[in-house]
Design a protein around this motif. Structure first.
Motif: not given
Length: 561
Positions: A100-107, A426-433
């Motif tokens: 199996e594999a996990l799909i983690d986050n946008t990148l 500084i870059y700020i963003s709400p990155l959903t993990q």
């Protein structure tokens, strides 16, 4: 039967079709007139899979049926493409590795994944995996849909060895909910939203090895659906996600069922306070870096609803803790006079473009402040559309930092005349993990839109429908003015809080439910509601500190009230 088909923004055509035809067959009749592959249909405001028949799609509709066919330029179809490529990727991992594999986050204009191997991923692994995916696409293997009862779905996931997926279904409060499972040549999974009918719809993708155990699955961006975007390594975003992953492990909230369990057992207060403390610690670390490096011009930028204002205010406090006296300012006061403001393609004033700012005056003012001179800073009169002077005569000491927040803060053209040795970006963003489960991501753009819906309603009197209508234009502006510059930052601050969607749910759910069937925003509202139904609600709003970034949206912020 006769149906009205929307060809594009300017054309609608009446077609005579057989009710037994699938929407895919109808789409094929129109595909030559469309620049990009049709992936989804919107029928009377409801998103329908192309595998549906016309009869299924128009069931219960009035005689005047309107069908709009959607490609990746529409968010719903974009997400459909992503679900399709996820299905093919997971199927290929099973075929190639038996794992199996996990799909983690946008990148990197794609998503970051980890096959569950007992070793590092090699370039040969990636080559074999991409080869298998292309075979699946070439064979155009059908993706079959099946509705299960909740009981059947829970049993399936337990037997497949996914107890967290099973538990998430078990926790649903709606006994009539029927989860949708998709099967492709013996591989079955569950996804939150419409799917493409077959593998052949996924035309463009590539795989890249990323770190020792990861693989990037890359696909087109929504504004150019027929090509892969240029590869740019988003190292800061990767590092931020890695840090947030560690935070979630500390909070015991890696997936949605973890958070729901914490809410149910009454220990959410500890998670809220710990999550907020982690934010504060990170802000303090950034302040320490600025202090130690003796930076004078602190530039803060990020996409809509990132919490830039609250972050900037909290950073100023931490700088004061370090013995500094920061001057805080935004770039809005440097708008050119309205008569000189550029206009967009619709003839409206475009305040989001860099040309809307008086860059020369901004650079002169900042350099004079750095030199210890007294400066007459402008104030922009938004009613009259002119800069006014004489009210902010300002100077700073030789150690005093200037904290600047604005859309273009990371764009080098804004500060081109300022010596780079003074700048800290500084870059700020709400990155959903925290994802729904190991295979279903929660896009960061959804989290930002929920925040914005709540803020737009509370402070601007806008409906959720108005926010949904505006969102594509907001994202288009971000693609030009913000995202291209995030890699130029010295540090990335992830403003997402693991508990925020569970807390925002009680605000945003009734706003979305107000959008009626048939409204242009109905399908997007239903997509978000379908996601929210899996979240338990945090009722105890008093646990959220008044300096929290969330207070910028829900109210009672110490910085904005």
């Amino acid at each position: 039967m006769k149906i009205n088909v929307i060809i594009d923004k300017k054309q609608t055509r009446e077609m005579d079709v057989d009710r037994s035809m699938t929407l895919a067959q109808v789409a094929d009749l129109l595909q030559k007139e469309r620049p990009y592959r049709i992936l989804l249909a919107r029928v009377c405001g409801i998103d329908r899979e192309l595998s549906d028949t016309v009869q299924q799609a128009v069931w219960g509709a009035d005689d005047d049926v309107v069908i709009e066919f959607l490609d990746m330029q529409t968010h719903s179809a974009d997400m459909t493409y992503q679900r399709g490529i996820s299905m093919i990727y997971l199927k290929a991992v099973r075929d190639v590795f038996g794992r199996e594999a996990l799909i983690d986050n946008t990148l990197n204009k794609g998503f970051y994944t980890k096959p569950k191997l007992d070793r590092e991923v090699t370039e040969e692994d990636v080559k074999r995996l991409e080869g298998r995916m292309r075979e699946i696409v070439k064979e155009d293997i059908p993706i079959e849909r099946r509705y299960m009862s909740l009981e059947e779905g829970v049993k399936f996931w337990k037997e497949e060895g996914y107890p967290k997926k099973a538990k998430m279904l078990e926790s649903l409060k709606d006994p009539d909910y029927r989860p949708v499972f998709y099967s492709m040549d013996g591989y079955t999974n569950y996804f939150f939203g419409p799917m493409v009918p077959s593998a052949g719809y996924i035309e463009y993708f590539e795989l890249r090895k990323y770190d020792d155990r990861g693989i990037l699955v890359r696909f087109p961006y929504h504004d150019e659906p027929d090509r892969l975007p240029e590869y740019v390594d988003d190292k800061l975003i990767y590092e931020a996600f890695s840090e947030t992953h560690d935070w979630l492990a500390l909070l015991h909230s890696q997936y949605l069922d973890d958070l729901n369990e914490i809410i149910e057992n009454g220990s959410i207060k500890d998670v809220v306070l710990l999550a907020e403390a982690l934010h504060e610690k990170k802000i303090a670390e950034i302040a320490d870096a600025i202090t130690n490096q003796k930076k004078r011009i602190i530039l803060i930028a990020g996409p809509s609803s990132s919490g830039k204002t609250t972050f900037a205010r909290r950073l100023c406090i931490q700088l004061r803790v370090n013995g500094l006296q920061p001057l805080y300012m935004g770039t809005d006061d440097y708008f050119v006079n309205r008569v000189n403001t550029p206009r967009d393609e619709d003839g409206n004033y475009n305040y989001e473009g860099l040309d809307a700012l008086d860059i020369e005056l901004f650079n002169n003012n900042m350099n004079d402040l750095l030199a210890g001179k007294e400066v007459d800073l402008p104030e922009y009169d938004f009613i009259e559309g002119v800069k006014r002077f004489g009210k902010r005569i300002t100077s700073v000491s030789e150690t005093q930092p200037i904290v600047i927040e604005g859309i273009h803060a990371l764009n080098g053209k804004l500060t081109a005349q300022i010596d780079s040795k003074h700048k800290y970006k500084i870059y700020i963003s709400p990155l959903t993990q925290m994802n729904m489960d190991v295979h279903n991501r929660v896009p960061s753009t959804d989290g930002r839109m929920l925040r914005r819906m709540v803020r737009d309603y509370n402070y601007r009197g806008h409906s959720a429908a108005a926010t949904i209508d505006l969102w594509p234009k907001v994202r288009a502006g971000e693609n030009v003015n913000i995202f291209p510059f995030n890699n130029d930052a010295d540090v990335l601050f992830n403003s997402n809080l693991c508990y925020e969607t569970a807390l925002l749910k009680k605000y945003v759910q009734p706003l979305l439910e107000e959008i009626e069937t048939g409204a242009p925003q109905y399908s997007e509202a239903q997509r978000l509601l379908d996601m929210l139904k899996f979240y338990d609600v945090i009722e105890e709003e008093e646990y959220v500190p008044n300096n929290s970034i969330l207070r910028e949206f829900i109210g009672e912020s110490v910085f904005t009230e």
